[in-house]
Enzyme design. Structure first.
Site, mmCIF file in Angstrom:
data_model
loop_
_atom_site.group_PDB
_atom_site.id
_atom_site.type_symbol
_atom_site.label_atom_id
_atom_site.label_comp_id
_atom_site.label_asym_id
_atom_site.label_seq_id
_atom_site.Cartn_x
_atom_site.Cartn_y
_atom_site.Cartn_z
ATOM 1 N N CYS A 1 0.257 -2.931 1.009
ATOM 2 C CA CYS A 1 -0.183 -1.643 1.960
ATOM 3 C C CYS A 1 0.901 -0.577 2.199
ATOM 4 O O CYS A 1 0.418 0.329 2.724
ATOM 5 C CB CYS A 1 -0.430 -2.453 3.352
ATOM 6 S SG CYS A 1 -1.845 -3.476 3.072
ATOM 7 N N ASN B 1 -9.243 -1.894 7.023
ATOM 8 C CA ASN B 1 -7.921 -1.791 6.409
ATOM 9 C C ASN B 1 -8.114 -1.728 4.993
ATOM 10 O O ASN B 1 -8.398 -2.703 4.113
ATOM 11 C CB ASN B 1 -7.219 -3.398 6.789
ATOM 12 C CG ASN B 1 -5.751 -3.389 6.185
ATOM 13 O OD1 ASN B 1 -5.400 -2.760 5.176
ATOM 14 N ND2 ASN B 1 -4.758 -4.208 6.669
ATOM 15 N N HIS C 1 0.144 2.567 8.794
ATOM 16 C CA HIS C 1 -0.833 1.928 7.844
ATOM 17 C C HIS C 1 -1.940 1.374 8.886
ATOM 18 O O HIS C 1 -1.579 0.876 9.980
ATOM 19 C CB HIS C 1 -0.355 0.446 7.399
ATOM 20 C CG HIS C 1 -1.132 -0.446 6.721
ATOM 21 N ND1 HIS C 1 -2.040 -0.172 6.057
ATOM 22 C CD2 HIS C 1 -0.964 -1.762 7.041
ATOM 23 C CE1 HIS C 1 -2.847 -1.432 5.738
ATOM 24 N NE2 HIS C 1 -2.113 -2.303 6.006
#
Length: 331
Positions: free
Chosen positions: A132, A287, A257
């Protein structure tokens, strides 16, 4: 002269460059898959209540790629937008970096396929897998390539099909992860607009987020990851600001993030600068792994919340446990 010799000659000519003082983001692009998955759908698969997902994670909907919206295909769409936004062409790109952790196979690398589909004449192409935090890592590499005089223009794409790697029945991952892509064109500038990265990793805790070899699905120790992100990452945030010669209060926006709305809110409080805009794209996108930071950045800019020259803190973190933060000026 055959095609291979011709392309090699183009690449050598392109590398006859001089070091530059800095680099900047010249354009942004994004691609969001067409299939929207509601909390009701995700909740039914994970055997939880729809309101539980929004209360605990902060997500209302997410998007999944269709069979044709592959990691490479989504990256190409985002790259085309970024090239248009930067008023440049594939022939001007010297390097393509693809940040991803969800390619279906390790070979061939995704970036090479992106180079081919875009029609870049002689660009290098390689993948970066920092999960990520991949886009932030790729951006730091692109900045270094341009400063060193190794490249004139670098295309950094981040593309993920996280839905391929999670079980919809797993309440710790199924309702959270989603798909998407975004990209940025990086070019030289006399005054830096991408400031030095503050990055690192905590491999001692790498087992908190893994892929199980028997199922091929992600496993995540959610509560431990939450504690790590909200307690251990403040030095990286402060370090990125210090390396840019700024205080957090000098920022216009914070784009972390998009892991989980509760994590984002916790990090925003940690910064201690309540006046800055904090990206919350996770609410409608879920996400999206390495794509989450540039997707959220693109969304803020498109909404009018950001303007050219605004200082923005980008902050990727995730499996590894890897993290990278840098201040950039909005294109």
């Amino acid at each position: 002269m055959d095609e291979i010799e011709e392309l090699a000659g183009v690449a050598i000519a392109a590398n006859g460059l001089s070091p530059r003082l800095g680099a900047r983001i010249a354009g942004l692009g994004a691609f969001r898959p067409t299939t929207v998955v509601s909390n009701e759908q995700a909740a039914a698969a994970a055997s939880v209540e729809a309101q539980w997902i929004e209360q605990r994670i902060g997500i209302r909907e997410r998007r999944y790629g269709t069979s044709t919206e592959t990691v490479v295909a989504m990256a190409v769409e985002a790259c085309v937008q970024a090239l248009t936004d930067a008023a440049t062409t594939p022939d001007d790109i010297d390097v393509v970096i693809l940040a991803t952790c969800s390619m279906p196979s390790p070979m061939p690398n995704g970036a090479a396929s992106v180079v081919s589909r875009l029609g870049c004449r002689a660009a290098a192409g390689f993948d970066v897998n920092a999960a990520c935090s991949g886009f932030s890592h790729g951006l730091a590499v692109a900045d270094a390539l341009i400063r060193a005089g190794t490249a004139r223009q670098v295309l950094v794409a981040a593309s993920e099909r996280m839905s391929d790697w999670v079980s919809p029945r797993d309440r710790n991952t199924g309702p959270i992860f989603a798909d998407g892509a975004a990209a940025a064109v990086i070019v030289p500038t006399d005054q830096p607009e991408i400031f030095p990265v503050a990055w690192g990793s905590d491999g001692h805790r790498a087992d908190l987020i893994t892929i199980r070899p028997d199922t091929g699905h992600m496993e995540m120790a959610g509560r431990k990851v939450f504690r790590w992100t909200t307690n251990a990452l403040l030095p990286a945030i402060k370090g990125a600001c210090a390396r840019a010669g700024m205080a957090p209060a000098d920022l216009k926006a914070f784009v972390p993030h998009q892991a989980n709305l509760r994590i984002i809110e916790g990090l925003a409080r940690t910064i201690g600068a309540p006046g800055i805009v904090t990206a919350t794209d996770v609410i409608v996108s879920g996400n999206t792994g390495a794509a989450s930071v540039p997707l959220a950045f693109h969304a803020l800019r498109r909404s009018g919340a950001l303007h050219s020259g605004d200082p923005v803190l980008l902050f990727g973190f995730g499996a590894g446990l890897a993290y990278a933060a840098q201040v950039v000026l909005c294109p």
